[in-house]
Scaffold this active site. Sequence first.
Site, PDB file in Angstrom:
ATOM      1  N   GLY A 143       0.788  -1.225   0.000  1.00  0.00           N
ATOM      2  CA  GLY A 143       0.000   0.000   0.000  1.00  0.00           C
ATOM      3  C   GLY A 143       0.821   1.277   0.000  1.00  0.00           C
ATOM      4  N   SER A 144       2.057   1.224  -0.550  1.00  0.00           N
ATOM      5  CA  SER A 144       2.850   2.463  -0.542  1.00  0.00           C
ATOM      6  C   SER A 144       2.205   3.515  -1.450  1.00  0.00           C
ATOM      7  CB  SER A 144       4.300   2.206  -0.953  1.00  0.00           C
ATOM      8  OG  SER A 144       4.376   1.885  -2.316  1.00  0.00           O
ATOM      9  N   ASN A 145       1.591   3.085  -2.545  1.00  0.00           N
ATOM     10  CA  ASN A 145       0.890   4.059  -3.413  1.00  0.00           C
ATOM     11  C   ASN A 145      -0.341   4.612  -2.705  1.00  0.00           C
ATOM     12  OD1 ASN A 145       2.002   4.431  -6.271  1.00  0.00           O
ATOM     13  ND2 ASN A 145       2.230   2.230  -5.930  1.00  0.00           N
TER      14      ASN A 145
ATOM     15  N   LEU B  19      -4.800  -6.891  -7.288  1.00  0.00           N
ATOM     16  CA  LEU B  19      -4.423  -7.977  -8.187  1.00  0.00           C
ATOM     17  C   LEU B  19      -5.591  -8.790  -8.756  1.00  0.00           C
ATOM     18  CD1 LEU B  19      -1.129  -9.117  -6.440  1.00  0.00           C
ATOM     19  CD2 LEU B  19      -1.517  -7.353  -8.161  1.00  0.00           C
TER      20      LEU B  19
ATOM     21  N   ASN C 235      -6.036   2.561 -13.100  1.00  0.00           N
ATOM     22  CA  ASN C 235      -5.067   1.605 -12.556  1.00  0.00           C
ATOM     23  C   ASN C 235      -3.671   2.121 -12.814  1.00  0.00           C
ATOM     24  OD1 ASN C 235      -3.984  -0.889 -11.578  1.00  0.00           O
ATOM     25  ND2 ASN C 235      -3.696  -1.544 -13.705  1.00  0.00           N
TER      26      ASN C 235
ATOM     27  N   HIS D 231       0.188   0.639 -13.587  1.00  0.00           N
ATOM     28  CA  HIS D 231       0.908  -0.584 -13.942  1.00  0.00           C
ATOM     29  C   HIS D 231       2.404  -0.270 -13.950  1.00  0.00           C
ATOM     30  CE1 HIS D 231       1.300  -4.585 -15.580  1.00  0.00           C
ATOM     31  NE2 HIS D 231       2.212  -4.098 -16.409  1.00  0.00           N
TER      32      HIS D 231
ATOM     33  N   ASP E  70      -5.149  -4.667 -18.102  1.00  0.00           N
ATOM     34  CA  ASP E  70      -4.126  -3.683 -18.507  1.00  0.00           C
ATOM     35  C   ASP E  70      -4.336  -3.147 -19.913  1.00  0.00           C
ATOM     36  OD1 ASP E  70      -2.857  -4.101 -16.051  1.00  0.00           O
ATOM     37  OD2 ASP E  70      -1.710  -5.789 -16.836  1.00  0.00           O
TER      38      ASP E  70
ATOM     39  N   GLU F  20       6.024   6.203  -9.360  1.00  0.00           N
ATOM     40  CA  GLU F  20       4.592   6.065  -9.012  1.00  0.00           C
ATOM     41  C   GLU F  20       4.184   7.080  -7.945  1.00  0.00           C
ATOM     42  OE1 GLU F  20       3.649   1.444 -10.076  1.00  0.00           O
ATOM     43  OE2 GLU F  20       4.266   1.848  -8.028  1.00  0.00           O
TER      44      GLU F  20
HETATM   45  C1  GAR Z   1       2.878  -1.072  -7.677  1.00  0.00           C
HETATM   46  O1  GAR Z   1       4.174  -1.029  -8.173  1.00  0.00           O
HETATM   47  C2  GAR Z   1       1.877  -1.186  -8.807  1.00  0.00           C
HETATM   48  O2  GAR Z   1       2.275  -0.586  -9.975  1.00  0.00           O
HETATM   49  C3  GAR Z   1       1.811  -2.673  -8.989  1.00  0.00           C
HETATM   50  O3  GAR Z   1       1.827  -3.204  -7.686  1.00  0.00           O
HETATM   51  C4  GAR Z   1       2.655  -2.352  -6.884  1.00  0.00           C
HETATM   52  C5  GAR Z   1       1.920  -2.106  -5.582  1.00  0.00           C
HETATM   53  O4  GAR Z   1       2.761  -1.482  -4.677  1.00  0.00           O
HETATM   54  N1  GAR Z   1       0.612  -3.063  -9.719  1.00  0.00           N
HETATM   55  C6  GAR Z   1       0.590  -4.066 -10.567  1.00  0.00           C
HETATM   56  O5  GAR Z   1       1.541  -4.780 -10.779  1.00  0.00           O
HETATM   57  C7  GAR Z   1      -0.756  -4.239 -11.270  1.00  0.00           C
HETATM   58  N2  GAR Z   1      -0.616  -5.090 -12.412  1.00  0.00           N
HETATM   59  P1  GAR Z   1       2.202  -0.808  -3.363  1.00  0.00           P
HETATM   60  O6  GAR Z   1       1.305  -1.842  -2.674  1.00  0.00           O
HETATM   61  O7  GAR Z   1       3.424  -0.507  -2.534  1.00  0.00           O
HETATM   62  O8  GAR Z   1       1.431   0.401  -3.742  1.00  0.00           O
END
Ligand code: GAR
Length: 304
Positions: A111-113, A197, A214, A216, A257, A286
């Site tokens: 969940g850093s984003n 996911l 989303n 990616h 995607d 991101e």
């Molecule tokens: C992120 O890098 C995002 O782009 C990726 O999962 C990571 C989640 O990181 N998403 C995918 O791969 C979707 N196909 P986070 O939990 O630290 O935000």
Amino acid sequence: MFDKLKQRWGTNGLNLVLIIATFALGGSLCGYAGRKVLLLAGLEKGFLWIILYILLITLLWPVCVLIISIPLGQFSFFKRYLVKVWAKLSGGNNKNRQPAIRIAIFASGAGSNAAQIILATSPLLREKGEAKTKADGAQYSVALVVCNKQGAGVLQIAQKAGIPSLLIEKERFFNGDNYLPELVQHNIDFIVLAGFLWKMPSALVQAYSKKIINIHPALLPKYGGRGMYGNKVHEAVIAAKEKESGITIHYVDEIYDHGEIIFQATCGVAPNDTAASLAQKIHVLEHANYPRVIAELTKKQNRS
Ligand code: GAR
């Protein structure tokens, strides 16, 4: 027609019936109350009666509809509906008075984003230097965090930020009501996937058409599709000896995607990069861009 209404109001069949019943009963109640008030005031039919009756039912209608919506379980829908009607009637010139777009973040992992999207709208945390970006004039607020994995880091982030979270299970998400009632209950206008996911079910894509985005961790259309997530993407990029990777922010449609691309940013891939080091570079991109892009999109949505 009913399908269009269901999509527009983001509701299911039963709630649509209850909403229509609320409109009908609320309308009748306000007509009845208007006539009673005029009778008590001793006014007879005539021109003045018609003018006062129209004025009275205009004032009474929101109240009556809200009263009826309570036993029918539609109070939050009508509260939101009336706020929107009021914003339209009052011209919506003053941007500061516009209600914030309420977003739900769907995430499965650390969940850093999600954390950065939440932090970007908090001036206090920005001053403390915890936010990696600022989303100036953002007109969104994070109203709900939706997660499909018990114990995922994003749930703790939601708890710390005082944001309600919803742990979802597969059967209901794909074969039931897709949790649409909860999204409606939380007045969600916009959905942001941040490391979520599972594929979004068609019903949600349709209910939130062009309102789901989303992120990616690669430059789509390359390295996307089923099974391409997190480190798997970075491993594939490194194995293909790419010199460049990056991030893609796109609308979500019914194919993995695939939806229209909104934004891309790139970073170099060094010969000695590993999946972990590339993931770090991607996360920097991101965190710097996702909250800003969300702020821009939700601002546009507020204006439309
Ligand atoms: C992120 O890098 C995002 O782009 C990726 O999962 C990571 C989640 O990181 N998403 C995918 O791969 C979707 N196909 P986070 O939990 O630290 O935000």
